[in-house]
Design an enzyme around this catalytic site. Structure first.
Site, mmCIF file in Angstrom:
data_model
loop_
_atom_site.group_PDB
_atom_site.id
_atom_site.type_symbol
_atom_site.label_atom_id
_atom_site.label_comp_id
_atom_site.label_asym_id
_atom_site.label_seq_id
_atom_site.Cartn_x
_atom_site.Cartn_y
_atom_site.Cartn_z
ATOM 1 N N ASP A 1 8.176 -4.837 2.785
ATOM 2 C CA ASP A 1 8.374 -3.634 3.573
ATOM 3 C C ASP A 1 9.460 -3.910 4.613
ATOM 4 O O ASP A 1 9.747 -5.076 4.926
ATOM 5 C CB ASP A 1 7.048 -3.265 4.251
ATOM 6 C CG ASP A 1 7.109 -1.924 4.968
ATOM 7 O OD1 ASP A 1 7.979 -1.106 4.613
ATOM 8 O OD2 ASP A 1 6.305 -1.704 5.879
ATOM 9 N N ASP B 1 1.474 -2.402 4.539
ATOM 10 C CA ASP B 1 0.561 -2.150 5.646
ATOM 11 C C ASP B 1 -0.225 -0.847 5.484
ATOM 12 O O ASP B 1 -1.253 -0.671 6.116
ATOM 13 C CB ASP B 1 1.316 -2.115 6.974
ATOM 14 C CG ASP B 1 2.453 -1.094 6.965
ATOM 15 O OD1 ASP B 1 2.600 -0.354 5.972
ATOM 16 O OD2 ASP B 1 3.213 -1.038 7.946
ATOM 17 N N ASP C 1 0.451 1.297 0.100
ATOM 18 C CA ASP C 1 0.803 -0.020 -0.431
ATOM 19 C C ASP C 1 -0.352 -0.672 -1.190
ATOM 20 O O ASP C 1 -0.129 -1.664 -1.907
ATOM 21 C CB ASP C 1 1.215 -0.952 0.717
ATOM 22 C CG ASP C 1 2.449 -0.476 1.442
ATOM 23 O OD1 ASP C 1 3.417 -0.099 0.755
ATOM 24 O OD2 ASP C 1 2.455 -0.458 2.680
#
Length: 911
Positions: free
Chosen positions: A349, A644, A648
Site C-alpha cells: 500500500d 490496512d 485488503d
C-alpha cells in the site's frame, strides 16, 4: 436533519415493484430521482408493512454466517500429513527400544503442532467475523413520514437513511442529500483523505473511490450530514462482496511446509523400503536370526529418523518470531517467519506504509511580474521545521505573505507537539498549512489574535471552497478563500496567465493543489454570505501538498532491488499521485502505472504479463488486488501483500504472507494477515524479510548438520550388516548421540546471526527442494566421512585388543567430536569458517558446546551411565586422537567448500 428537508429531495415517484438491487451495480450513475422510482420510494419513506415484506424478500442486512467444521474434526485433520506420520514412526521406533523420553518429546511436538494448526485454521472465520462487526448496529431511517431508529439488520432496499457526522453508514446508500458531507472510506479504498460527497450522479465507469454519490456500508461520516436511499444490504454491499472474496480464498501452504512435507514423504518411503530390504538381506544372505535382524533394522530406523529435527525447526521459527518482534513485525502464524524469507515480490500500500501519511506543503506558486513563480518548501510531515526558498534574492513578494496568512487564517486546524511528535487536530491539509506558516516565520497564535475571525462559510463539496471573514489589526475587513483551484480562480476577475499550466504540472507531480484568494472590504458585513464571495477577489496563488515518502522506505526499496525482490505499489490513490510517489521512492525511473479499470478489462492470462511489468496499480478495488496477487503467484512468485482496510483482507489472505498495519489497520485486515506491523513502515517489512532469510539459512544449516549424523550412523549399520561385522554402535548409543547433539548443538544453530551479504542474494525459488544439489552432496559426502571414521576408529580399537565395549565408546565419542567440528564448519555455508568470528562462536554455541562436553564426560566416565550404555573410560591419548579426527574433518570440509566455490560446481542459490 429535519424530515421535511429530506422529503424535498424525494420526488413523488410512481411506486413500482422494486427490482432486485443485487442485479444492479450502477446506482451511483443514476439520478437519485430515478433510483427512488426504481426502488418504489416516496417522500414519506417506506411503510412498516412494506419494510417487513422487503425484509422477507431480501433477507437481513447482515453478512451470512458460514458453517464451520466440528472442532474435533478440525483437530484430527491436523494429523493428516506425511510429516506427522513420519514423526509418529520415529516415536514408535523409540518406544520399541524402550526410550520413553525420546518418544514423549516426539509426541509432544506432534501435539503442539496440531494445537497451533487448530487455533490458526479459523483465521478466515475470524476475518469474516471482524467484518461483520463493522456493520453499524443501528440506523436512523424515515418510515411513514417519521424519523425512527431501527436495528441495522432490519434495513431493506428502499429505506431512506439519515446520516450525520460520526455515524457509521449501515448499508450501501445512494445519496439524495449531502451538506458538507465527508466520509472516511479508508477501509474500502485506502484513501487517507475523507471523500467529499454530493448528490449528482457519478460517471458509470467511476472507480469505487470516485463514486461521490454513494455512501458505503461500514464507512464513517467524518463531517456534514445527508440522507440516502438504501440500494444494497447484507452480502450485496461492497463490504459483503469482500466477505465473499475472503471465504472463497483457499489457504496456501508455506514454501517451508511444502518442502518439509515433500521431504518427509520421500524420506519415509525410502526408510521403509530400505529397512525392509536390509531385514531380508540380513536374514537371507548373512544368516542373522529373526531377533538379531529385527534389532539391526530398529537400529537403522533409530539412526535414520532425525527425532529432534521438527522440534528444532519449530524452535528456530519461534526465535525468528522474537527477533522480528524487535523489528516491529508481530508474527501471528509461525510458518510466516520462513515465508517472509522466500518473498520475491512485495505488493505494498502507499499511504502510511511507503509514505508518512502526513500531508506536507511542498511548494507555493505565487504571482510575479513575469508569471507564476515557485517557492520550494523543505521539511516533511507536520513538524514546522524547514524553510522557504524564495524565487529570487530579497524580500518575498507581497502575494506570498498574503497567501501564507490566508492559509493560516482560513483554517480550523491546530498543531500540537506531543512528546516531540507533531500531531494535527483537524484536516490534514489545513494542518500542513499551519506548519507552512510557522516555517515562514508566522505565529499562529499572534496572527489569529490580530486577525480576528468574524464569520465563515464552511467547505462544502457543492461549491468546493471555504471562506472566512476577518478584521485586521488596523480595523480593515478581509475575506480569505481557499479551495479547489478552478473554483477559486473563477472568483478572481484577472488572475493572470499560466495558472492552468501550473495546476496541471503540480498534479502531474502527484501533488494535491489548493488555490487561495483574498478580498478587501470597505466595511465588514454582519454576516458572511455567498453574495460576498461571488467576485472581486485577488488571486494569491497555489500551494501543492504531498504525502512525502518515508526516507527509510527509499533505502528499503533500494535494498529490495539488490536482494532481487520486486516491489509493486497497489493503492486506491489516483494514478498521477501514485506514479509521482513511485518515482520519488525509486520503484522505477519511469514507473508503469495501471488503473483498476484496466485490470478489470484484462483477462487472467493477459494480467500475468501486466502484473510482471507494472510498478504501480492505482484506483484498485478488492477484486483487482486479489487478481493481481494471483497473477503474480501464477508465475511462481512468493508474494507478500500489505494492507490496512477491509478492502485488503481478501488479498492479504490470498498472498503467501499477508502483512497488516498495526496502527491504522482494521481488525478484519489483521485477522486475515499472518504478520502485523507495529509501526506501519515498509522498512520494517524489508527488515522482517532479512530475518526470514536468516531463519531459513539457520534451518538449512541445521538440516545440513543433522542429516550427516544420521546418515553416518545408517551407513555404519548397513556396512556392518553387509560385511557381517559387529555393529560399531548399539541402538541405545545411537539414540544417545541423536539426543545429546540435537538438544544442544542443533538448537544452537537456531540462534545464529545473519550472515554477511544475505540481502545480496536473489530470492530462492518457491519450488526449490529442501535439499539443494549442494546440500544433498554435503549430506552424502559428510555421511561417508562419518562412516569411514567410525569404522576406522572401531577397527583400530579392536586391533589394539581394547574390546567391543571400549571400541564402541571411542566410536561414539569420535562421532560427537566430529559433529562439534562440523558445526563450526556449517555455521557459514557461504564463506570460510576459519575466521575469528567463526572460531569464537556465539554465546549459544559456546553454551551448547559446554553442555555436550559435560554430557560426553558423563557418558564415558560416570558409572551410572556406563551401566546404562555399556561404555568404558577412554584414556587420555585416545582422547587426543579423537580430537585430532575432528580437526582433520574440519580441514577436509573447508578445502572442499573452497574448491566447490572456485570451480563453480554449485550456484550461489544452491549453496
Amino acid at each position: 436533519m429535519t424530515v421535511d428537508a429530506v422529503s424535498q429531495n424525494v420526488p413523488p415517484a410512481t411506486v413500482t415493484d422494486p427490482a432486485d438491487p443485487a442485479a444492479r451495480s450502477d446506482w451511483h450513475a443514476l439520478p437519485h430521482e430515478e433510483v427512488a422510482g426504481r426502488l418504489g420510494v416516496t417522500a414519506t419513506g417506506l411503510s412498516a408493512g412494506e419494510a417487513q415484506l422487503r425484509l422477507e424478500r431480501h433477507g437481513p442486512n447482515a453478512l451470512p454466517e458460514t458453517p464451520g467444521r466440528h472442532p474435533l474434526l478440525r483437530f484430527l485433520a491436523q494429523f493428516n500429513s506425511a510429516l506427522i506420520y513420519f514423526l509418529l514412526a520415529g516415536a514408535t521406533a523409540a518406544l520399541i527400544l524402550g526410550h520413553g523420553v525420546d518418544a514423549g518429546v516426539i509426541i509432544a511436538v506432534v501435539l503442539i503442532n496440531a494445537l497451533v494448526g487448530f487455533v490458526q485454521e479459523g483465521k478466515a472465520e475470524q476475518a469474516l467475523r471482524a467484518i461483520r462487526n463493522m456493520i453499524s448496529p443501528h440506523a436512523n431511517v424515515l418510515r411513514d413520514s417519521r424519523r425512527i431508529s431501527v436495528e441495522a439488520r432490519d434495513l431493506v432496499p428502499g429505506d431512506i437513511v439519515l446520516l450525520e457526522a460520526g455515524d457509521r453508514v449501515p448499508a450501501d446508500t445512494r445519496l439524495i442529500r449531502a451538506r458538507g458531507m465527508l466520509i472516511d472510506e479508508a477501509i474500502l479504498t485506502g484513501e487517507s483523505v475523507a471523500a467529499a460527497k454530493r448528490e449528482e450522479p457519478a460517471p458509470a465507469e467511476a472507480a469505487l473511490g470516485d463514486r461521490h454519490s454513494m455512501a458505503f456500508s461500514g464507512t464513517t461520516v467524518a463531517a456534514g450530514q445527508g440522507a440516502g436511499i438504501v440500494v444494497s444490504t447484507g452480502p450485496h454491499t461492497q463490504i459483503g462482496r469482500i466477505g465473499r472474496l475472503i471465504a472463497e480464498v483457499e489457504p496456501l501452504a508455506t514454501p517451508l511446509l511444502r518442502q518439509v512435507d515433500a521431504f518427509a514423504r520421500r524420506f519415509t518411503w525410502t526408510a521403509i523400503i530400505g529397512a525392509l530390504v536390509l531385514f531380508l538381506f540380513a536374514v537371507a544372505a548373512r544368516d542373522y536370526g529373526w531377533t538379531d535382524a529385527l534389532m539391526a533394522v530398529v537400529a537403522l530406523a533409530v539412526g535414520v529418523v532425525p527425532e529432534g529435527l521438527p522440534a528444532v525447526i519449530t524452535i528456530t521459527l519461534a526465535i525468528g518470531v522474537r527477533r522480528m518482534a524487535r523489528r516491529n513485525a508481530v508474527i501471528r502464524r509461525l510458518p510466516a517467519v520462513e515465508t517472509l524469507g522466500a518473498t520475491s515480490v512485495i505488493c505494498s500500500d502507499k499511504t502510511g506504509t511507503l509514505t508518512r501519511n502526513e500531508m506536507t506543503a511542498r511548494r507555493l506558486i505565487v504571482p510575479m511580474p513575469a508569471g507564476p513563480a515557485a517557492i520550494e518548501v523543505s521539511g516533511t510531515g507536520y513538524s514546522p521545521e524547514g524553510e522557504l526558498s524564495w524565487p529570487r534574492p530579497g524580500a518575498p513578494s507581497e502575494a506570498a505573505q498574503d497567501l501564507l496568512r490566508c492559509g493560516l487564517l482560513c483554517n480550523d486546524a491546530h498543531l500540537h507537539n506531543e512528546a516531540g511528535v507533531w500531531r494535527v487536530e483537524g484536516d490534514p491539509m489545513e494542518g500542513a498549512l499551519v506548519s507552512l506558516a510557522v516555517k515562514a516565520g508566522l505565529s499562529p497564535a499572534l496572527e489569529r489574535g490580530a486577525w480576528a475571525r468574524r464569520d465563515e462559510i464552511p467547505f462544502d463539496a457543492a461549491y468546493r471552497f471555504m471562506a472566512s471573514l476577518h478584521q485586521g489589526p488596523q480595523g480593515e475587513a478581509v475575506i480569505f478563500v481557499k479551495g479547489a483551484p478552478e473554483e477559486v480562480l473563477a472568483l478572481c476577475p484577472a488572475p493572470g496567465e499560466g495558472w492552468n499550466d501550473a495546476i496541471a504540472q503540480a498534479a502531474a507531480e502527484g501533488e494535491r493543489v489548493l488555490g487561495f484568494a483574498m478580498k478587501r472590504l470597505a466595511e465588514a458585513p454582519a454576516r458572511l454570505g455567498f453574495d460576498d464571495v461571488r467576485q472581486g477577489f485577488v488571486f494569491l496563488g497555489l500551494v501543492g501538498f504531498i504525502d512525502p515518502p518515508r526516507p527509510e522506505a527509499v533505502a528499503a526499496i533500494a535494498e529490495c532491488r539488490t536482494a532481487g525482490i520486486g516491489v509493486k505499489m497497489i493503492t486506491g490513490d489516483h494514478g498521477a499521485t501514485a506514479g509521482a510517489i513511485a518515482r520519488q521512492l525509486g520503484l522505477a525511473e519511469e514507473p508503469v502505472v495501471v488503473t483498476g479499470a484496466e485490470v478489470d478489462a484484462a483477462s487472467d492470462e493477459d494480467l500475468v504479463g501486466i502484473a510482471a511489468r507494472t510498478s504501480v496499480f492505482a484506483r484498485t478495488s478488492p477484486e483487482n488486488k486479489l487478481r493481481i496477487v494471483r497473477a503474480l503467484q501464477s508465475t511462481g512468485a512468493v508474494v507478500a501483500m500489505t494492507g490496512d482496510g477491509v478492502n485488503d483482507a481478501p488479498s492479504l489472505k490470498q498472498a503467501d504472507v499477508g502483512i497488516a498495519m498495526g496502527r491504522k489497520g482494521t481488525e478484519a485486515a489483521k485477522q486475515a494477515a499472518e504478520v502485523v506491523l507495529l509501526d506501519d513502515n515498509f522498512a520494517s517489512i524489508v527488515a522482517a524479510v532479512k530475518e526470514g532469510r536468516t531463519v531459513y539459512d539457520n534451518i538449512r544449516k541445521m538440516i545440513a548438520w543433522t542429516l550427516p549424523t544420521n546418515g553416518g550412523e545408517v551407513l555404519a549399520v548397513i556396512a556392518a550388516i553387509i560385511v557381517g561385522s559387529i555393529m560399531p554402535m548399539s541402538p541405545a548409543q545411537i539414540l544417545w548421540i541423536n539426543l545429546i547433539l540435537t538438544v544442544t548443538l542443533g538448537l544452537a544453530l537456531a540462534f545464529e546471526p545473519t550472515e554477511p551479504g544475505i540481502m545480496d542474494r536473489p530470492p530462492r525459488a518457491a519450488g526449490a527442494a529442501l535439499l539443494s544439489r549442494f546440500m544433498l552432496w554435503r549430506v552424502i559426502f559428510v555421511s561417508v566421512l562419518f562412516m569411514l571414521a567410525a569404522f576406522a576408529m572401531f577397527a583400530l580399537s579392536m586391533a589394539r585388543g581394547q574390546g567391543v565395549e571400549m571400541a564402541r565408546t571411542i566410536v561414539v565419542n569420535t562421532i560427537v567430536v566430529m559433529e562439534i567440528f562440523y558445526l563450526f564448519n556449517v555455521r557459514f555455508l557461504h564463506m570460510s569458517s576459519i575466521t575469528w568470528r567463526g572460531a569464537l562462536g556465539t554465546p549459544a554455541v559456546l553454551l551448547a558446546l559446554a553442555a555436550v562436553v559435560a554430557g560426553q564426560f558423563a557418558f564415558t566416565y560416570l558409572p551410572m551411565m556406563q551401566e546404562i550404555f555399556d561404555t568404558r573410560p577412554v584414556a587420555f591419548l585416545d582422547g587426543v586422537m579423537i580430537v585430532g579426527v575432528g580437526v582433520l574433518l574440519m580441514i577436509v570440509l573447508e578445502v572442499e567448500k573452497a574448491l566447490l566455490r572456485r570451480l563453480g560446481v554449485f550456484s550461489a542459490e544452491e549453496m
